[in-house]
Design a protein around this motif. Sequence first.
Motif: not given
Length: 149
Positions: A94-109
């Motif tokens: 899989n390749v996922a885009v993760i939204e950070l709980v601490d900063a919902p506008h920050i997303r990491l792949v």
Amino acid sequence: MSGEKPGEMPGELLTPVPDEDGAPFWEYAARGELRVQACAACGELRFPPRPCCPHCQSFDSEWRRMSGRGRIWSYVIPHPPLLPAYAAHAPGYNVAVIELVDAPHIRLVGNVVTAPDAPIDSVDPARLRIGAPVRVAFGDLPRWVLERS
């Protein structure tokens, strides 16, 4: 090495090629810390890292530690793999885009795996859901593991 791109070796999975702005992210990750660049003037978090704040245009920055918790914002199970080195892991990786709980506008792949150094196809794709809670796991690269909900 004809036709290869930076961070790509024949038969190997892609590895990061840090630039000057993103190098601190990878240095913190190597120490087991998930940090995100923040503007030292206005406090806004930003990712990907860059020299100037898009909110106030300040060039002053700092790196803030995050909890490492997130949610699956999106994901894909590639069929077929886009690069030959990934063929052995298809179609289960899989390749996922993760939204950070601490900063919902920050997303990491990244990849959702069963353990920090587990193969990228270690999680059954049927277990992945949009909104599923995950936490960062540090091995060679930051990856994500499912949290029990």
